[in-house]
Every structure is written in structure tokens, then in C-alpha cells.
Design a protein around this motif. Structure first.
Motif, PDB file in Angstrom:
ATOM      1  N   ALA A   1      -6.498 -10.108   3.725  1.00  0.00           N
ATOM      2  CA  ALA A   1      -6.485  -9.232   2.556  1.00  0.00           C
ATOM      3  C   ALA A   1      -7.531  -8.130   2.604  1.00  0.00           C
ATOM      4  CB  ALA A   1      -6.714 -10.064   1.297  1.00  0.00           C
ATOM      5  N   LYS A   2      -8.597  -8.332   3.369  1.00  0.00           N
ATOM      6  CA  LYS A   2      -9.744  -7.422   3.347  1.00  0.00           C
ATOM      7  C   LYS A   2      -9.333  -5.953   3.492  1.00  0.00           C
ATOM      8  CE  LYS A   2     -14.385  -6.921   5.159  1.00  0.00           C
ATOM      9  NZ  LYS A   2     -15.374  -7.443   6.092  1.00  0.00           N
ATOM     10  N   GLY A   3      -9.681  -5.168   2.474  1.00  0.00           N
ATOM     11  CA  GLY A   3      -9.408  -3.735   2.482  1.00  0.00           C
ATOM     12  C   GLY A   3      -7.989  -3.364   2.094  1.00  0.00           C
ATOM     13  N   ILE A   4      -7.150  -4.368   1.827  1.00  0.00           N
ATOM     14  CA  ILE A   4      -5.753  -4.093   1.487  1.00  0.00           C
ATOM     15  C   ILE A   4      -5.432  -4.550   0.066  1.00  0.00           C
ATOM     16  CG2 ILE A   4      -3.343  -4.587   2.061  1.00  0.00           C
ATOM     17  CD1 ILE A   4      -4.223  -4.948   4.981  1.00  0.00           C
ATOM     18  N   CYS A   5      -5.796  -5.779  -0.230  1.00  0.00           N
ATOM     19  CA  CYS A   5      -5.503  -6.361  -1.542  1.00  0.00           C
ATOM     20  C   CYS A   5      -6.470  -7.519  -1.766  1.00  0.00           C
ATOM     21  CB  CYS A   5      -4.045  -6.842  -1.606  1.00  0.00           C
ATOM     22  SG  CYS A   5      -3.625  -8.131  -0.402  1.00  0.00           S
TER      23      CYS A   5
ATOM     24  N   ILE B   1       1.661  -2.585   0.156  1.00  0.00           N
ATOM     25  CA  ILE B   1       0.737  -3.658   0.547  1.00  0.00           C
ATOM     26  C   ILE B   1       1.357  -4.509   1.642  1.00  0.00           C
ATOM     27  CG2 ILE B   1      -0.354  -5.808  -0.234  1.00  0.00           C
ATOM     28  CD1 ILE B   1      -0.837  -4.425  -2.936  1.00  0.00           C
ATOM     29  N   LEU B   2       2.618  -4.869   1.490  1.00  0.00           N
ATOM     30  CA  LEU B   2       3.291  -5.701   2.477  1.00  0.00           C
ATOM     31  C   LEU B   2       3.307  -5.027   3.846  1.00  0.00           C
ATOM     32  CD1 LEU B   2       4.789  -8.319   3.034  1.00  0.00           C
ATOM     33  CD2 LEU B   2       6.885  -7.184   2.319  1.00  0.00           C
ATOM     34  N   THR B   3       3.560  -3.731   3.864  1.00  0.00           N
ATOM     35  CA  THR B   3       3.565  -2.990   5.128  1.00  0.00           C
ATOM     36  C   THR B   3       2.194  -3.043   5.798  1.00  0.00           C
ATOM     37  OG1 THR B   3       5.312  -1.528   4.341  1.00  0.00           O
ATOM     38  CG2 THR B   3       3.978  -0.724   6.180  1.00  0.00           C
ATOM     39  N   LYS B   4       1.127  -2.852   5.030  1.00  0.00           N
ATOM     40  CA  LYS B   4      -0.225  -2.900   5.590  1.00  0.00           C
ATOM     41  C   LYS B   4      -0.565  -4.292   6.112  1.00  0.00           C
ATOM     42  CE  LYS B   4      -2.178   0.916   2.958  1.00  0.00           C
ATOM     43  NZ  LYS B   4      -3.208   1.335   2.005  1.00  0.00           N
ATOM     44  N   LEU B   5      -0.159  -5.320   5.388  1.00  0.00           N
ATOM     45  CA  LEU B   5      -0.423  -6.693   5.839  1.00  0.00           C
ATOM     46  C   LEU B   5       0.328  -6.976   7.136  1.00  0.00           C
ATOM     47  CD1 LEU B   5      -0.217  -8.598   2.436  1.00  0.00           C
ATOM     48  CD2 LEU B   5      -2.292  -8.055   3.731  1.00  0.00           C
ATOM     49  N   CYS B   6       1.584  -6.560   7.193  1.00  0.00           N
ATOM     50  CA  CYS B   6       2.382  -6.781   8.399  1.00  0.00           C
ATOM     51  C   CYS B   6       1.830  -6.010   9.592  1.00  0.00           C
ATOM     52  CB  CYS B   6       3.845  -6.422   8.152  1.00  0.00           C
ATOM     53  SG  CYS B   6       4.683  -7.589   7.054  1.00  0.00           S
TER      54      CYS B   6
ATOM     55  N   ARG C   1      -1.267  -5.440  10.099  1.00  0.00           N
ATOM     56  CA  ARG C   1      -2.429  -6.216  10.517  1.00  0.00           C
ATOM     57  C   ARG C   1      -1.999  -7.461  11.309  1.00  0.00           C
ATOM     58  NH1 ARG C   1      -7.155  -6.612   6.388  1.00  0.00           N
ATOM     59  NH2 ARG C   1      -7.385  -4.501   7.183  1.00  0.00           N
ATOM     60  N   LEU C   2      -0.843  -8.003  10.967  1.00  0.00           N
ATOM     61  CA  LEU C   2      -0.340  -9.186  11.662  1.00  0.00           C
ATOM     62  C   LEU C   2       0.354  -8.826  12.975  1.00  0.00           C
ATOM     63  CD1 LEU C   2       1.065 -11.279   8.686  1.00  0.00           C
ATOM     64  CD2 LEU C   2      -1.059 -11.650   9.943  1.00  0.00           C
ATOM     65  N   GLY C   3       0.625  -7.560  13.176  1.00  0.00           N
ATOM     66  CA  GLY C   3       1.174  -7.132  14.454  1.00  0.00           C
ATOM     67  C   GLY C   3       2.642  -6.762  14.452  1.00  0.00           C
ATOM     68  N   PRO C   4       3.533  -7.656  14.047  1.00  0.00           N
ATOM     69  CA  PRO C   4       4.951  -7.309  14.151  1.00  0.00           C
ATOM     70  C   PRO C   4       5.388  -6.331  13.072  1.00  0.00           C
ATOM     71  CG  PRO C   4       4.718  -9.450  13.134  1.00  0.00           C
ATOM     72  CD  PRO C   4       3.331  -8.997  13.552  1.00  0.00           C
ATOM     73  N   LYS C   5       6.514  -5.738  13.299  1.00  0.00           N
ATOM     74  CA  LYS C   5       7.096  -4.852  12.299  1.00  0.00           C
ATOM     75  C   LYS C   5       7.556  -5.682  11.117  1.00  0.00           C
ATOM     76  CE  LYS C   5       8.569  -1.431  15.619  1.00  0.00           C
ATOM     77  NZ  LYS C   5       9.687  -0.712  16.225  1.00  0.00           N
ATOM     78  N   ILE C   6       7.675  -5.054   9.974  1.00  0.00           N
ATOM     79  CA  ILE C   6       8.050  -5.752   8.746  1.00  0.00           C
ATOM     80  C   ILE C   6       9.400  -6.463   8.897  1.00  0.00           C
ATOM     81  CG2 ILE C   6       9.174  -3.814   7.597  1.00  0.00           C
ATOM     82  CD1 ILE C   6       7.690  -4.710   5.025  1.00  0.00           C
ATOM     83  N   GLY C   7      10.298  -5.920   9.697  1.00  0.00           N
ATOM     84  CA  GLY C   7      11.604  -6.516   9.898  1.00  0.00           C
ATOM     85  C   GLY C   7      11.567  -7.906  10.502  1.00  0.00           C
ATOM     86  N   THR C   8      10.489  -8.241  11.181  1.00  0.00           N
ATOM     87  CA  THR C   8      10.350  -9.559  11.787  1.00  0.00           C
ATOM     88  C   THR C   8      10.361 -10.656  10.734  1.00  0.00           C
ATOM     89  OG1 THR C   8       9.030  -8.581  13.546  1.00  0.00           O
ATOM     90  CG2 THR C   8       8.856 -10.960  13.272  1.00  0.00           C
ATOM     91  N   PHE C   9       9.910 -10.353   9.544  1.00  0.00           N
ATOM     92  CA  PHE C   9       9.793 -11.358   8.499  1.00  0.00           C
ATOM     93  C   PHE C   9      10.992 -11.401   7.552  1.00  0.00           C
ATOM     94  CE2 PHE C   9       5.329 -10.135   9.489  1.00  0.00           C
ATOM     95  CZ  PHE C   9       4.985 -11.313  10.122  1.00  0.00           C
ATOM     96  N   ILE C  10      12.006 -10.567   7.796  1.00  0.00           N
ATOM     97  CA  ILE C  10      13.179 -10.566   6.932  1.00  0.00           C
ATOM     98  C   ILE C  10      14.135 -11.620   7.435  1.00  0.00           C
ATOM     99  CG2 ILE C  10      15.148  -9.199   6.123  1.00  0.00           C
ATOM    100  CD1 ILE C  10      13.315  -6.741   6.311  1.00  0.00           C
ATOM    101  N   LYS C  11      14.668 -12.392   6.519  1.00  0.00           N
ATOM    102  CA  LYS C  11      15.589 -13.486   6.868  1.00  0.00           C
ATOM    103  C   LYS C  11      16.833 -12.965   7.515  1.00  0.00           C
ATOM    104  CE  LYS C  11      14.037 -16.702   3.404  1.00  0.00           C
ATOM    105  NZ  LYS C  11      14.332 -17.471   2.226  1.00  0.00           N
TER     106      LYS C  11
END
Length: 61
Positions: free
Chosen positions: A21-25, A44-49, A51-61
Motif C-alpha cells: 500500500a505504501k504511497g498508493i493507499c 488504485i488497483l492499476t498502481k497496486l498491480c 507494483r506486483l508486476g503483472p498486468k491488471i488482466g492477469t487477475f481477471i477471472k
């Protein structure tokens, strides 16, 4: 959104909720998101993703 994949990636990289979360939320925002209680903004979700490395689409079901 596959929250389980999000959590697994965070833990794989060794991030605590506070570290991610640091610096994001707040840690509370991530906690509420991971526990299914609150959807977070796309910005926020885009910034967290990023930081985690993969594109946001990686976490979509």
C-alpha cells in the motif's frame, strides 16, 4: 477480479499489505479489498498491480 491470485502474488513477492500500500493507499484499503468487502478504484488497483508486476488482466477471472 480474482482476488485469490492477487493475494497469492503479493505473498509470493513477500509484500505485506502495508508494504504494498505504501504511497498508493492505506493498508486498510487493501485489507478490505482482499477480504471481499470493498472494491477499490481502477486507479488504485492499476498502481497496486504495477507494483506486483503483472498486468491488471492477469487477475481477471
Amino acid at each position: 477480479m480474482n482476488i485469490e491470485k492477487f493475494i497469492a502474488r503479493r505473498k509470493e513477492l513477500g509484500f505485506s499489505q502495508s508494504e504494498l500500500a505504501k504511497g498508493i493507499c492505506t493498508q486498510a484499503t487493501i485489507s478490505k479489498f482482499e477480504n471481499g468487502g470493498k472494491m477499490i478504484s481502477t486507479k488504485i488497483l492499476t498502481k497496486l498491480c504495477q507494483r506486483l508486476g503483472p498486468k491488471i488482466g492477469t487477475f481477471i477471472k
